[in-house]
Scaffold this active site. Structure first.
Site, PDB file in Angstrom:
ATOM      1  N   LYS A 183       4.434   8.795  -8.920  1.00 53.79           N
ATOM      2  CA  LYS A 183       5.146   9.815  -8.151  1.00 53.79           C
ATOM      3  C   LYS A 183       6.638   9.783  -8.446  1.00 53.79           C
ATOM      4  CE  LYS A 183       3.933   8.671  -3.962  1.00 53.79           C
ATOM      5  NZ  LYS A 183       3.213   7.410  -4.241  1.00 53.79           N
ATOM      6  N   ASP A 186      -1.996  -0.154  -3.952  1.00 54.18           N
ATOM      7  CA  ASP A 186      -3.390   0.197  -3.683  1.00 54.18           C
ATOM      8  C   ASP A 186      -4.307  -0.317  -4.785  1.00 54.18           C
ATOM      9  OD1 ASP A 186      -3.413   2.426  -1.294  1.00 54.18           O
ATOM     10  OD2 ASP A 186      -1.577   2.495  -2.464  1.00 54.18           O
ATOM     11  N   LYS A 227       7.392   0.758   1.428  1.00 54.19           N
ATOM     12  CA  LYS A 227       7.826  -0.185   0.396  1.00 54.19           C
ATOM     13  C   LYS A 227       9.091   0.292  -0.326  1.00 54.19           C
ATOM     14  CE  LYS A 227       4.901   0.254  -2.749  1.00 54.19           C
ATOM     15  NZ  LYS A 227       5.636   1.373  -3.349  1.00 54.19           N
ATOM     16  N   LYS A 253       0.829  -1.196   0.000  1.00 49.25           N
ATOM     17  CA  LYS A 253       0.000   0.000   0.000  1.00 49.25           C
ATOM     18  C   LYS A 253       0.868   1.252   0.000  1.00 49.25           C
ATOM     19  CE  LYS A 253      -3.590   2.374   2.632  1.00 49.25           C
ATOM     20  NZ  LYS A 253      -2.864   3.675   2.513  1.00 49.25           N
TER      21      LYS A 253
END
Length: 254
Positions: A40, A126, A14, A9
């Site tokens: 991102k 996600d 991560k 998530k």
């Protein structure tokens, strides 16, 4: 060449985990490529002194004729860094951007050129649709590790990801290696993660405690393995890296 996809998530740590593993393996003499698969484009930030590198999609838009020198950057620690990037905000599909980036790397023979021993795909967990599922299908990754804490939404994402991996696994694609427990120090957290692992039908392959040195290293634009190489946390990341290599058998308590 080992190809490992690390899912989790958003905000679970991560990218921190992947970057530290990458540096640890590079310090052992392995050639490592880390591919950020998040719009991102911040997966490799702590490998490059806190600076973002040009993404594959940005280079394709801005340069037209893209070369490997434009999109693959070697960090001071020796890790080969790639960021897939994403579409212009509000326009296009981020998942499709991952597919496009993978296709460009193959077109440029990146894997033949650099011959990495390990490829890590750092993937936003996600969602597991479309391009975000690319690393676990089509032969891109051999195995999948999921980073999770005991937080409800993190475990929910881990469950969804595991279902996707098992679905693709039936077709001969990547298999689920297990969960990397990245603790947040919530009440009863270990029990929650252990229960989730059992329900998913997998195991906790390693436990990473919450440690302020992670944030301290990131403030320097570095991994813990680089910034605090003698620390207990750096040793844990090295132990996790060795475990993924298969050089040692380490339980979830490190």
């Amino acid at each position: 060449m080992r190809k490992i996809a690390i899912y989790g998530k958003g905000g679970i740590g991560k990218s921190t985990v992947v970057a530290n593993i990458s540096v640890a393996l590079a310090s052992m003499g392995y050639t490592v490529m880390q591919i950020g698969c998040d719009p991102k484009s911040d997966s490799t930030r702590n490998l490059t002194g806190g600076e973002k590198i040009p993404t594959v999609l940005d280079c394709m838009r801005d340069l037209g004729n893209v070369t490997l020198d434009d999109i693959v950057f070697k960090s001071a620690s020796g890790v080969l860094c790639v960021e897939s990037g994403g579409p212009i905000p509000g326009v296009g599909c981020a998942g499709r951007g991952i597919i496009t980036a993978f296709e460009k790397l193959e077109e440029l023979d990146a894997y033949e050129q650099f011959k990495p021993d390990f490829i890590f795909y750092d993937v936003l967990g996600d969602v597991v649709c479309g391009g975000f599922a690319m690393p676990i299908r089509g032969g891109y990754a051999d195995e999948v590790c999921i980073v999770t804490s005991g937080e409800m939404m993190s475990l929910y994402a881990a469950t969804n990801i595991s279902h996707a991996v098992k679905s693709f696994g039936k077709r001969g694609y990547a298999s689920l290696r297990g969960l990397i427990f990245n603790a947040k120090n919530i009440e009863g957290e270990e029990g929650l993660v252990q229960k989730a692992a059992e329900e998913i039908g997998t195991t906790i392959i390693y436990y990473l405690p919450r440690d302020g040195q992670v944030q301290a290293a990131e403030a320097l634009g570095q991994t813990v393995v680089e910034a605090f190489p003698e620390s207990e946390m750096a040793e844990r990341f090295r132990a996790l890296a060795e475990m993924l290599v298969g050089e040692t058998d380490v339980d979830k308590d490190g």
